[in-house]
Design an enzyme around this catalytic site. Structure first.
Site, PDB file in Angstrom:
ATOM      1  N   CYS A 211       0.820  -1.210   0.000  1.00  0.00           N
ATOM      2  CA  CYS A 211       0.000   0.000   0.000  1.00  0.00           C
ATOM      3  C   CYS A 211       0.862   1.271   0.000  1.00  0.00           C
ATOM      4  CB  CYS A 211      -1.016  -0.032   1.143  1.00  0.00           C
ATOM      5  SG  CYS A 211      -2.345   1.159   0.872  1.00  0.00           S
TER       6      CYS A 211
ATOM      7  N   HIS B 131      -3.815  -5.007   0.497  1.00  0.00           N
ATOM      8  CA  HIS B 131      -3.316  -5.357   1.835  1.00  0.00           C
ATOM      9  C   HIS B 131      -3.351  -6.874   2.049  1.00  0.00           C
ATOM     10  CE1 HIS B 131      -2.763  -1.448   3.846  1.00  0.00           C
ATOM     11  NE2 HIS B 131      -3.722  -1.015   3.039  1.00  0.00           N
TER      12      HIS B 131
ATOM     13  N   GLU C 273      -1.732  -8.638   4.022  1.00  0.00           N
ATOM     14  CA  GLU C 273      -1.554  -9.027   5.435  1.00  0.00           C
ATOM     15  C   GLU C 273      -2.900  -9.241   6.143  1.00  0.00           C
ATOM     16  OE1 GLU C 273      -1.299  -6.027   4.284  1.00  0.00           O
ATOM     17  OE2 GLU C 273      -2.118  -4.595   5.726  1.00  0.00           O
TER      18      GLU C 273
END
Ligand code: MN
Length: 231
Positions: A96, A203, A205
């Site tokens: 990001c 994202h 994660e």
């Protein structure tokens, strides 16, 4: 375990979890304490995280009205870190804002505001839930991203979340576009010739529970393990 240094970030929990579950030892950087040159000497992998906007003056533009600055000193710290890491065989995974600051640090530019600057833009700001699928990404055949995600994607299409209003415009020299949203917004870039250099605009994660992007974290940590072995 390979030592993964992580750029300072206000929402650290999912990055830590994703790194740990892939066999890395996370280390949160503090830009008042950790000198960039020393950090890259002792790190096995560099993870660049989400956050506010990169100051556009750093790529020669005046700020758009929507400009939302990052934490004081963060731009300068991360740029120093990226430039110190760039020529070394240090794996870098940028996420990001991390992708945006990496691109600027290495000579690229950004689209400052997707909704007002991209015709027919998709919704790239879908804050909650954090793992909500917002749009597709078309992944370039033959890229490292495509190779790593082969088991997880349908053809060349990857489903991603999205929480950004800026994106890469001119790509930094030596990096290539490997993922694009259907509206043309650049969602992934990578650099070949160095161990694991991937930057993504979404994202990954946030999916540590369900594992959609685990191959990316695992390959990143594996590259870091190799770096540790030869360092
Ligand atoms: Mn997006």
């Amino acid at each position: 375990m390979p030592r993964i240094v992580i750029a300072p970030c206000r929402a650290m929990a999912d990055y830590l979890e994703a790194v740990k579950r892939s066999g890395g030892e996370p280390f949160e950087l503090d830009y008042h304490r950790d000198d960039p040159a020393s950090v890259v000497e002792s790190a096995d992998g560099l993870l660049l995280t989400g956050g506010g906007d990169v100051n556009p003056e750093l790529y020669g533009e005046a700020p758009h009205p929507t400009f939302h600055a990052s934490e004081e000193g963060r731009d300068e710290y991360e740029i120093a870190l990226i430039r110190a890491a760039a020529d070394r065989p240090l794996p870098i995974f940028a996420i990001c804002r991390g992708m945006q600051v990496l691109n600027v640090a290495l000579g690229g530019t950004l689209i400052q505001d997707i909704p007002s600057m991209v015709n027919g833009a998709a919704h790239h700001s879908v804050p909650e839930p954090r793992y909500h699928i917002a749009h597709e990404v078309w992944v370039s055949k033959g890229s490292l991203l495509a190779t790593l995600m082969a088991e997880k994607i349908d053809g060349d299409t990857c489903q991603v979340n999205s929480r950004h209003h800026q994106a890469v415009k001119d790509v930094a020299p030596g990096w290539e576009i490997t993922g694009t949203a259907p509206d043309g917004v650049i969602e992934a870039i990578e650099q070949s010739g160095k161990p694991f250099r991937i930057a993504v605009q979404w994202h990954p994660e946030n999916f540590w529970r369900t594992g959609e992007f685990r191959p990316l974290f695992e390959a990143f940590v594996e590259a870091a393990r190799h770096r540790k072995a030869v360092r």
